[in-house]
Design an enzyme around this catalytic site. Structure first.
Site, PDB file in Angstrom:
ATOM      1  N   TRP A   1     -24.098   7.824 -55.418  1.00 51.78           N
ATOM      2  CA  TRP A   1     -22.701   7.879 -55.773  1.00 51.78           C
ATOM      3  C   TRP A   1     -22.092   6.342 -55.756  1.00 51.78           C
ATOM      4  CZ3 TRP A   1     -18.210   9.324 -52.092  1.00 51.78           C
ATOM      5  CH2 TRP A   1     -17.191   9.474 -52.957  1.00 51.78           C
TER       6      TRP A   1
ATOM      7  N   ASP B   1     -24.414  13.124 -46.346  1.00 49.01           N
ATOM      8  CA  ASP B   1     -23.452  13.131 -47.423  1.00 49.01           C
ATOM      9  C   ASP B   1     -23.626  14.603 -48.159  1.00 49.01           C
ATOM     10  OD1 ASP B   1     -21.136  13.314 -49.020  1.00 49.01           O
ATOM     11  OD2 ASP B   1     -21.599  11.407 -50.171  1.00 49.01           O
TER      12      ASP B   1
ATOM     13  N   LYS C   1     -16.209  20.821 -54.880  1.00 54.33           N
ATOM     14  CA  LYS C   1     -16.893  21.435 -55.843  1.00 54.33           C
ATOM     15  C   LYS C   1     -17.224  22.701 -55.354  1.00 54.33           C
ATOM     16  CE  LYS C   1     -17.807  17.419 -55.391  1.00 54.33           C
ATOM     17  NZ  LYS C   1     -17.181  16.235 -55.452  1.00 54.33           N
TER      18      LYS C   1
END
Ligand code: PLA
Length: 415
Positions: A143, A224, A260
């Site tokens: 990311w 993460d 999400k």
């Protein structure tokens, strides 16, 4: 003392920054008037009509919250809403987590996953006993925001091999060899599941071998976890790697996001969980998380955390949430199948497209070149990041054919 020249020169040395590589796509898509435009940029779930989806369970929890006569607008405690952080820790670490049972988890509510990454990075920067200079190792690719997050707190981000463009899969040998060759006690960021941007995760057997190296070298695992539930549709399955590392006592922390999996993008609901070796250490760690949070945001926002707390702590709502997650993950898997079928059976697009169905989670790394990605954006009004990543959630039964045909033309150099 007012001086026009000095005033005019204030900030004259500030360079113009480029727009954000992901969010600029959302803006360009919004401005585009082409009827068949497709947004595959940001990883945000859309339903089959390309609409943002408010999870039915979130609607229910919101109603409960708003009808609560005791609802007020007071500050939360500095480290967040306790009923939320406790339940959030159980969600990622497991109901029967040995670390939770022994009181070794320090949790703090954060500004979604980004805030968790920031607080985790800041904590490391202040307190981790780095072996030499402050460095963190990120997967290549990762990311894109990870780089800036670590740089902001004075930690130099370096990369380890992760993705093999030849196989469009995991570069497992090179990944493991690099982990072995890093200095002892290196801090290494791992995506807990549904790797962004590649959609390629290690198998359980491979995670086991990665864990062996972490233990042998004393590395620190900075997990993460922004997509729990999105990889397999099952919350526990997607937390497997984190739980395995905890079980085997690798020193670690986890960054958690509900953007999400609960569709709460704008509410910024996240948490940082640091697993400490003893209860006593956990207390000291928590005290410092509190100090850091206080100086940065004073205390976190209440609304989203209250909604998630209601969902996590009510068995009926929790079951409903799990069904909602299956709906989202299922639709994405369906889109993978449809895209694959169109590319391979109908259009006979040159190349191997197995990765479209083998990759998991929100994203697919198509393997197309930056030029081909650019052509898709500029000529076909299909918005995707330059590295060829597509957010599968932006595809639906109405636009998948247009996308497949555009991709086919880009690959053939016909766009
Ligand atoms: N970690 C990873 C790996 C992510 O992909 C994202 C979001 C986050 C953390 C942070 O999300 P949050 O702060 O909203 O909880 N990545 C998105 C959006 C979905 C973004 O870039 O911010 C993406 O399109 O990559």
């Amino acid at each position: 003392m007012s001086n026009g020249t000095i005033h005019a020169e204030t900030w004259s040395q500030v360079p113009l920054a480029p727009p954000d590589s992901i969010f600029k796509l959302s803006a360009a898509y919004k401005d585009d008037t082409f009827p068949n435009k497709v947004n595959l940029g940001v990883g945000a779930y859309r339903d089959d009509d390309n609409k943002p989806w408010v999870l039915p369970v979130v609607k229910k929890a919101t109603k409960i919250l708003l009808e609560d006569p005791n609802l007020d607008h007071e500050y939360l405690p500095i480290t967040g809403l306790p009923s939320y952080t406790t339940a959030a820790a159980k969600l990622i670490l497991g109901e029967d987590s040995p670390a939770i049972a022994s009181g070794r988890v320090s949790s703090a509510q954060t500004i979604s996953g980004t805030g968790a990454n920031h607080l985790g990075a800041l904590f490391l920067s202040r307190f981790y006993q780095f072996n030499g200079d402050k460095k963190v190792y990120l997967s290549d690719p990762t990311w894109v925001n990870h780089f800036a997050i670590f740089r902001n707190v004075g930690i130099d981000p370096l990369t380890y091999p992760y993705y093999d463009p030849k196989t469009i899969g995991l570069a497992f040998g090179a990944f493991l060899d690099t982990l072995k060759s890093l200095p002892e006690r290196s801090a290494v960021l791992l995506h807990a599941c549904a790797h962004n941007p590649t959609g390629v995760d290690p198998s359980r057997e491979q995670w086991g071998q990665i864990c062996d190296v972490f233990l042998a070298k004393g590395h620190y695992a900075f997990f993460d976890c922004a997509y729990q539930g999105f990889a397999s549709g099952d919350l526990d399955n997607d937390a497997w790697a984190v739980r395995e590392f905890v079980r085997r006592e690798v020193p670690l922390l986890v960054c958690q996001s509900f953007a999400k999996n609960a569709g709460l993008y704008g509410e910024r609901v996240g948490a940082l969980h640091i697993v400490a070796p003893t209860v006593e250490t956990a207390g000291r760690v928590k005290s410092q998380l509190s100090v850091l949070t206080r100086s940065e945001i004073s205390n976190p926002p209440a609304y989203g955390a209250r909604i998630v707390s209601l969902i996590l702590n009510n068995p009926e709502l929790f079951d409903e949430w799990k069904r909602d997650i299956k709906t989202m993950a299922g639709r994405i898997i369906q889109m993978r199948k449809e895209l694959y079928k169109l590319l391979t059976e109908e259009l006979k697009t040159p190349g191997n497209w197995d990765h479209i169905i083998n990759q998991i989670g929100m994203f697919s790394f198509t393997g197309i070149s930056p030029d081909q990605s650019q052509a898709l954006v500029e000529k076909a009004h299909v918005y995707l990041t330059q590295n060829g990543r597509i957010s599968m959630a932006g595809l639906n039964s109405h636009n998948v054919r247009y996308f497949a045909e555009s991709l086919d033309r880009a690959v053939r150099g016909d766009l």
